[in-house]
Design an enzyme around this catalytic site. Structure first.
Site, PDB file in Angstrom:
ATOM      1  N   GLU A   8      62.884  10.785  38.796  1.00 14.50           N
ATOM      2  CA  GLU A   8      62.136  11.502  39.828  1.00 14.50           C
ATOM      3  C   GLU A   8      62.948  12.623  40.473  1.00 14.50           C
ATOM      4  O   GLU A   8      64.064  12.409  40.945  1.00 14.50           O
ATOM      5  CB  GLU A   8      61.677  10.520  40.913  1.00 14.50           C
ATOM      6  CG  GLU A   8      60.837  11.158  42.010  1.00 14.50           C
ATOM      7  CD  GLU A   8      60.235  10.142  42.958  1.00 14.50           C
ATOM      8  OE1 GLU A   8      59.516  10.557  43.876  1.00 14.50           O
ATOM      9  OE2 GLU A   8      60.485   8.931  42.794  1.00 14.50           O
ATOM     10  N   LYS A  19      54.473   8.063  42.162  1.00 13.72           N
ATOM     11  CA  LYS A  19      53.812   6.941  42.812  1.00 13.72           C
ATOM     12  C   LYS A  19      52.832   6.351  41.824  1.00 13.72           C
ATOM     13  O   LYS A  19      51.903   7.009  41.381  1.00 13.72           O
ATOM     14  CB  LYS A  19      53.088   7.374  44.095  1.00 13.72           C
ATOM     15  CG  LYS A  19      53.952   7.228  45.331  1.00 13.72           C
ATOM     16  CD  LYS A  19      54.166   5.756  45.673  1.00 13.72           C
ATOM     17  CE  LYS A  19      55.353   5.545  46.583  1.00 13.72           C
ATOM     18  NZ  LYS A  19      56.585   5.307  45.816  1.00 13.72           N
TER      19      LYS A  19
END
Length: 940
Positions: free
Chosen positions: A723, A740
């Site tokens: 990420e 997410k």
């Protein structure tokens, strides 16, 4: 927007009876009304639009419900009584004589203003700057943002009435209870008293409506809306299958049966069906000042029932006040920009028609921007939609970025550069030399061989490697590596001061070690981020030095920012102290860079004055002698553990209780989403830390992986993060890529594809992702040019060795008046590790979690001397500090969460890291122990 309730939360306050609604025409004629202050403070407010009129105080008795002023004219609703008003309340006025001329004037077309000035009240929410961005485009000038506790009632009176600095007011959503003055701040007083100013804000509780818990919380989910056609919804379709779909973030609702007569319903959900946003194909949501940035109808599908119709909008019958329960500023809401345009037009109509009505008789004058001392000029930060030649347009363009001088503390810490450093004091004039070797990496064994050969000796002490070990789908392209370098090299360590020491006011202790081994210790009262900002501003350089280089990191600071540095980004305090330093960086003057797309190798050397060192020549010779098949000669060493082995900070039973606490906070409106975390720890002895990292990168390659070794701190970081937190490139483009939504890979191709689709179509995971996308849009919106923030990729599924993840991309153009560090301060910690609203969520998480996250949840990356940076989110990471190994993991808790599923997801996220530890050593019992942690019978 939670504009019905005034907040996300709880029970209604007693109805305020001290203020009687005023009729708009009477208000126009009155010279003032009583403006009630806090406590015993009372003072008179002169209505800004009716200058010169003087009369006694007005106290009109109103028969409810009353006539409305929705479109700037008077109307009777549903046959209800029209207000009867004594003409002697308006001095020298004859309403019958004026009625014909007044009606004629109201029928005249309204002239469009060049710009509209909005006061935006921020209730400490994480979507306020999405509203800011929309208003900046729609109004032609950015609004002034003031937090709800930054102005007193006197300030409000001064700028709304005496200075006449604003044409309307918008109130943001926010966490907490409207019964709590610390949560709602100035908003309640303003709604009660500012009856003659257009407001898009909280109406329900202020006027006595009841607020109750919704049948279920509704966060990051969508509904179709129908409305009554009022001006706020002009050119917005209505009803089922109309395309008017909006995002909702609320756990409380207005009881429609409790609405007082003065509040009129204007919008509600169409049916019992919720809508789910699907991310099955590529989205190109590009900013367009002429269109709403909503998603097409084809991207939605029906999902579960959510109960009966819910009230979604109200307006006041006689005041120009409106409230919405949904979020028009969300990236997934349709017609959001049109609603903001309509509110602008309502504002224009309101002031212009009052001007037409009273100008001849009473010398009425429109609001003018005579509060220039409010304004801070930002050259080139915003282009007006209107380029008129009149003085007001020029004034608006010149002062496009409004920052109120009464707000002394800046949430970004953005001081004027000239205030930070005296010219020429400490300035460093840097020069860069570099050399390129075409296609060399593939010939000498790739990045692993190069790093080990050049920097792997002496346990790779004081080395770094920003390792793009996964380049699939162009997720990353360059790897940066190096070690203890030339004369500019230094190692900077920062630890926050102990908050229990009342003699200190924040700040912390910084230790700097230079290339010769000398150290200095300094107390930084202003904190680490201000130090870093000042350091980067000291660098002067010639851009021609790096012309032709395809990457942004040219030398500078490389290391990590720990999670606890959130106290330098708006959080009041840290409940838990980190055992690791709160920030550790090298200043790297010598770099080796690998272009992973074509195997090119670059070596760069940064120096100050004089001539460059011989590092370039020495490194070139070493590169050309590396053998392609070199093998690591590190010893496979056994982790020496204590008797307890790996242990969780919180085992299953306690972690599930924490999940339930989070869900209770969400039900009560304190948060939309809470990113709860846990830590897995074990005692260790001697370990081949570099060998462990090499094993981890082989088993779990990631685009934002990293190796860091700080020998002075006995600290090694083995990171395989997928990420990106935030990047700023040389063109001034900011990019965030939050993750997410996570699910395990399948054991067969068929199962793997099924699980991937399951993630993609999961309403819960879509809601998680959408909430964080809107949060990151807000964070970028604080430092980006108005109208420049957009979402090129929404909810795309990326696959890694052990998991599928849902990833979105947000981009924006950095404003010219903010620095690289300002951008980080605006967004740190990454929203995917906090939840939203961010500040309140971090406070709640601090109270639930039992230890500091330390490096986990922070960021690893670089700050280049040319003001670019690239930082990851520290997840999927093994931290080796002194005699302990730790692995952090967690997940987002939302209203749709299931405690058992959340616990299993948290465990899943440690799988790659723990397997790397077990696979690197010869103690295979670690895998068995890890398996036990999955067991339902492990109740410790």
């Amino acid at each position: 927007l939670h504009l019905l309730t005034g907040s996300h939360t709880q029970p209604p306050i007693p109805r305020h009876t001290a203020v009687t609604p005023f009729f708009a025409a009477a208000a126009a004629a009155a010279s003032y009304h009583r403006f009630q202050g806090v406590g015993k403070m009372n003072f008179t407010v002169h209505a800004p639009s009716f200058e010169g009129l003087r009369c006694t105080d007005v106290n009109l008795m109103v028969s409810k419900p009353c006539v409305g002023v929705d479109n700037g004219t008077l109307s009777n609703h549903e046959g209800r009584k029209v207000l009867v008003m004594s003409s002697n309340l308006i001095p020298n006025r004859n309403l019958q004589q004026d009625s014909f001329s007044r009606t004629k004037k109201l029928d005249q077309p309204v002239q469009k203003l060049k710009f509209v000035r909005t006061l935006l009240i921020d209730n400490y929410d994480s979507y306020t700057y999405n509203i800011y961005q929309e208003l900046s485009v729609v109004n032609g000038v950015p609004p002034v943002v003031v937090r709800n506790d930054e102005w007193t009632v006197k300030n409000l009176y001064h700028y709304l009435y005496k200075e006449r600095a604003f044409d309307n007011v918008v109130i943001s959503p926010g966490p907490g209870s409207p019964a709590s003055s610390s949560d709602i701040g100035i908003c309640l007083q303003m709604l009660l008293e500012c009856w003659d100013i257009p407001i898009l804000g909280a109406l329900g509780l202020v006027h006595g409506a009841k607020v109750a818990h919704a049948s279920e919380p509704f966060h990051g989910r969508l509904s179709e809306i129908e409305h009554n056609g009022c001006r706020l919804f002009h050119d917005v379709p209505s009803g089922k299958n109309s395309g008017f779909k909006v995002v909702r973030y609320h756990s409380l609702v207005i009881d429609a049966n409790s609405l007082p007569n003065e509040l009129i319903p204007i919008a509600w959900t169409t049916s019992t069906d919720a809508l789910s946003l699907l991310g099955t194909h590529k989205l190109d949501i590009i900013p367009d000042s002429s269109k709403d940035s909503c998603l097409s109808r084809s991207q939605f599908s029906l999902s579960d029932s959510v109960g009966g119709k819910v009230l979604m909008g109200i307006r006041h019958s006689i005041r120009p006040h409106y409230g919405l329960q949904f979020h028009p500023e969300s990236v997934a809401s349709c017609y959001g920009r049109q609603i903001f345009k309509n509110f602008r037009e309502i504002t224009e109509t309101y002031w212009q028609r009052l001007m037409l009505t009273f100008a001849n008789q009473r010398g009425f004058s429109m609001l003018v921007p005579n509060a220039n001392h409010l304004v801070k000029e930002v050259s080139g930060s915003f282009q007006l939609e209107h380029n008129g030649n009149d003085q007001l347009s020029k004034e608006a363009f010149k002062n496009s970025q409004l920052v109120h001088d009464a707000v002394n503390k800046s949430s970004l810490g953005m001081s004027n550069i000239l205030d930070l450093l005296h010219p020429n004091i400490g300035t460093k004039y840097l020069k860069l030399k570099w050399k390129k070797f075409n296609g060399l990496a593939g010939k000498i064994g790739g990045a692993r061989n190069i790093f080990y050969s050049l920097f792997g000796h002496h346990k790779a002490e004081n080395t770094f490697w920003l390792d793009s070990s996964s380049t699939e789908k162009e997720r990353a392209r360059f790897s940066f590596m190096g070690g203890k370098g030339g004369s500019l090299w230094k190692h900077v360590t920062y630890r926050l001061a102990d908050e229990s020491d009342l003699t200190l006011r924040g700040g912390g202790y910084m230790t700097i070690e230079d290339v010769e081994g000398s150290t200095t210790e300094t107390f930084l009262e202003e904190g680490f981020l201000d130090f870093l900002k000042r350091e980067l501003l000291l660098f002067h350089y010639d851009k021609k030095d790096y012309e032709g280089l395809p990457f942004d990191f040219l030398g500078g600071y490389i290391g990590y920012i720990g999670y606890n540095l959130k106290v330098e980004c708006g959080v009041v305090s840290n409940r838990h102290k980190s055992s690791t330093p709160d920030a550790c960086f090298f200043f790297a003057d010598n770099l080796l860079v690998i272009d992973l797309c074509n195997d090119d190798v670059y070596i760069t050397s940064l120096y100050e004055g004089g001539t460059a060192s011989s590092w370039l020549e020495d490194t070139e010779q070493k590169l050309l002698t590396i053998e392609a098949s070199i093998e690591s000669d590190t010893e496979e060493q056994t982790l020496v553990s204590s008797e307890e082995g790996f242990l969780w900070d919180k085992f299953r039973e306690d972690y599930v209780k924490d999940i339930e606490k989070c869900m209770e906070y969400i039900r009560n409106g304190e948060s939309y989403e809470l990113c709860l975390t846990n830590q897995l720890r074990m005692k260790i002895g001697d370990i081949d830390a570099l060998g462990l990292y090499l094993h981890l990168r082989e088993k779990n390659p990631a685009p934002y992986a990293a190796w860091l070794n700080f020998s002075r701190e006995n600290l090694s970081i083995c990171c395989s993060s997928p990420e990106r937190f935030l990047r700023l490139d040389k063109n001034g483009i900011l990019e965030a890529k939050p993750i997410k939504g996570t699910i395990a890979r399948g054991t067969t191709q068929e199962e793997d594809e099924r699980l991937k689709l399951q993630l993609q179509y999961s309403e819960k995971d879509q809601a998680e992702n959408l909430m964080i996308v809107d949060l990151l849009r807000n964070d970028l919106g604080r430092v980006c040019d108005p109208g420049s923030v957009y979402v090129p990729h929404l909810m795309e599924v990326e696959s890694y060795s052990t998991v599928h993840t849902m990833v979105s991309t947000i981009r924006g153009k950095k404003r010219s008046d903010v620095t690289a560090v300002d951008c980080v301060r605006a967004a740190f910690p990454g929203g995917s590790m906090t939840g939203a609203p961010k500040l309140r969520s971090m406070e709640l998480l601090d109270s639930i979690e039992s230890s500091s996250r330390g490096i986990y949840s922070g960021s690893i990356g670089f700050f280049s001397y040319n003001q670019t940076f690239d930082l990851n989110i520290v997840i999927r990471t093994i931290v080796l500090h002194k005699n302990e190994a730790s692995i952090g993991a967690g997940g987002a808790i939302v209203a749709l969460s299931n405690s058992e599923d959340e616990y299993k997801e948290m465990i899943l996220k440690t799988r790659a890291s723990t397997k790397a530890v077990a696979g690197h050593s010869d103690i295979v019992w670690l895998g068995s122990l890890f398996h036990d942690l999955f067991s339902e019978t492990n109740k410790r």
